[in-house]
Write an enzyme that holds these catalytic residues in place. Sequence first.
Site, mmCIF file in Angstrom:
data_model
loop_
_atom_site.group_PDB
_atom_site.id
_atom_site.type_symbol
_atom_site.label_atom_id
_atom_site.label_comp_id
_atom_site.label_asym_id
_atom_site.label_seq_id
_atom_site.Cartn_x
_atom_site.Cartn_y
_atom_site.Cartn_z
ATOM 1 N N LEU A 30 3.707 -1.182 -4.714
ATOM 2 C CA LEU A 30 2.418 -0.718 -5.700
ATOM 3 C C LEU A 30 2.024 -1.487 -6.837
ATOM 4 C CD1 LEU A 30 0.352 1.711 -5.571
ATOM 5 C CD2 LEU A 30 1.553 2.963 -7.212
ATOM 6 N N SER A 96 9.797 -0.763 -2.914
ATOM 7 C CA SER A 96 9.049 0.422 -3.266
ATOM 8 C C SER A 96 8.017 1.156 -2.308
ATOM 9 C CB SER A 96 8.275 0.018 -4.394
ATOM 10 O OG SER A 96 7.723 1.057 -5.278
ATOM 11 N N GLN A 97 6.562 1.132 -2.371
ATOM 12 C CA GLN A 97 5.886 1.392 -1.362
ATOM 13 C C GLN A 97 5.840 0.679 -0.334
ATOM 14 O OE1 GLN A 97 1.601 3.079 -2.616
ATOM 15 N NE2 GLN A 97 1.168 1.108 -1.932
ATOM 16 N N ASP A 213 16.613 4.224 -11.767
ATOM 17 C CA ASP A 213 15.360 3.492 -11.512
ATOM 18 C C ASP A 213 14.479 4.205 -12.137
ATOM 19 O OD1 ASP A 213 14.057 2.457 -8.663
ATOM 20 O OD2 ASP A 213 12.867 4.002 -9.427
ATOM 21 N N HIS A 268 13.280 0.197 -12.157
ATOM 22 C CA HIS A 268 12.354 0.160 -10.776
ATOM 23 C C HIS A 268 12.009 -1.315 -10.715
ATOM 24 C CE1 HIS A 268 10.366 1.308 -7.279
ATOM 25 N NE2 HIS A 268 9.200 1.062 -7.766
#
Length: 304
Positions: A30, A96-97, A213, A268
Site C-alpha cells: 500500500l 504487505s498488501q 511491526d 513495518h
Amino acid sequence: MKGACVWSLVAVCVLCVCVAYKPVIIIHGLFDTSADFINLHRFINLSHPGTNVTVLDLFDRSASLQPLWKQVEGFTKAIYPIMQNSADGVHLICYSQGGLVCRGILSTLPEHNVHSFISLSSPQAGQYGDTDYLKYLFPQFVKSNLYHVCYTAVGQKISICNYWNDPHHRDMYINSSDYLALLNNERANPNSTAWKQNFLRIEKLVLIGGADDGVITPWQSSQFGFYDENETVVEMKNQKVFLMDFFGLKTLYARGDLVLCSMAGVAHVFWHSNETVYKTCIEKWNNHQCLRDTFLISHFAERS
C-alpha cells in the site's frame, strides 16, 4: 610384444555447473512504488549475482487503493510473460498488501510456475487495528466502527476494505468481503477447488513477520494468526482455515513446505530494506537453478 603400446582411458569427470538463478518478481504494498525496493534488489544481486529481478511498477501510491481483484488482473498480465520465459520457475517476494495480491494471482492463475512465495509482513489473515494508515484513509473512523464502511458495496471498492477482518462482525465479513473471504474459502465459492489446486503449485510458502511491526494488526496475521471475538490472538494452527485446509495451508504444512520466520525489532516500513531480514528469512529461499554440464577429461597412459 616388445615395443607395443596400449593406450587406456583412465578418467571421466562429470561436473555440475551453476549457470543461472531463478528470476525474482517483487510486488509492493500500500502506497509504495518500485523505487522503494532498491535495497532489496541490491541484496538479491549481491547474494545471487546475475539474478533477473523485476520490481513491478504498477498500482503505485494512491492507485494501490484500487480493488484487489483489479490489481490481481493487472499484476498477472505483467507477471505472465516473465513466467513464460522462465522454464525453471520464478520466485515471488510480496510485501504487505502485495502479499494478498500475490495470493490472488497464485489462486487464479492455472499452470503458474512460482517456486517460492515469500510473504513479507503481509496481513494474510486480515487487518484489524487503529494504525496511521487507517487514520489517514478514514479520519472519522476507528477500528470498531469501520465495518460500517468496509462491509458495503462502496467499501469493497477500496483495497484495505477487501481484507478488513472485524472479529466482532464475522458474519458481515464473510458475507461482504469480495476478496479475502473468497481467497480463504470462508464463503461458498464455485472456484474453490481449482483455486486450491493452483495455490498448491508453489513449492515453498515463507511467512515473515514480527511483533514490532506496528502496522499489521495483529502482527500474527502475517503468519495466518488472528483475533477471536475477544481480540485474543489464535495462532495459525488453531485457525479454522488451517484445520479444515480450506485453501491448502495445512497441506503445505504437511508437505514440509510452510516456513515461518519471525523477527523482533523491525518496523513495518523497514522489512524490505533490512539486510538482516533478507539474510535470515529470504536469501536461502531464492535458491539457484543448477544446470548439469558433462565434461570428459581423458588421461591416457602409455604402457609397453
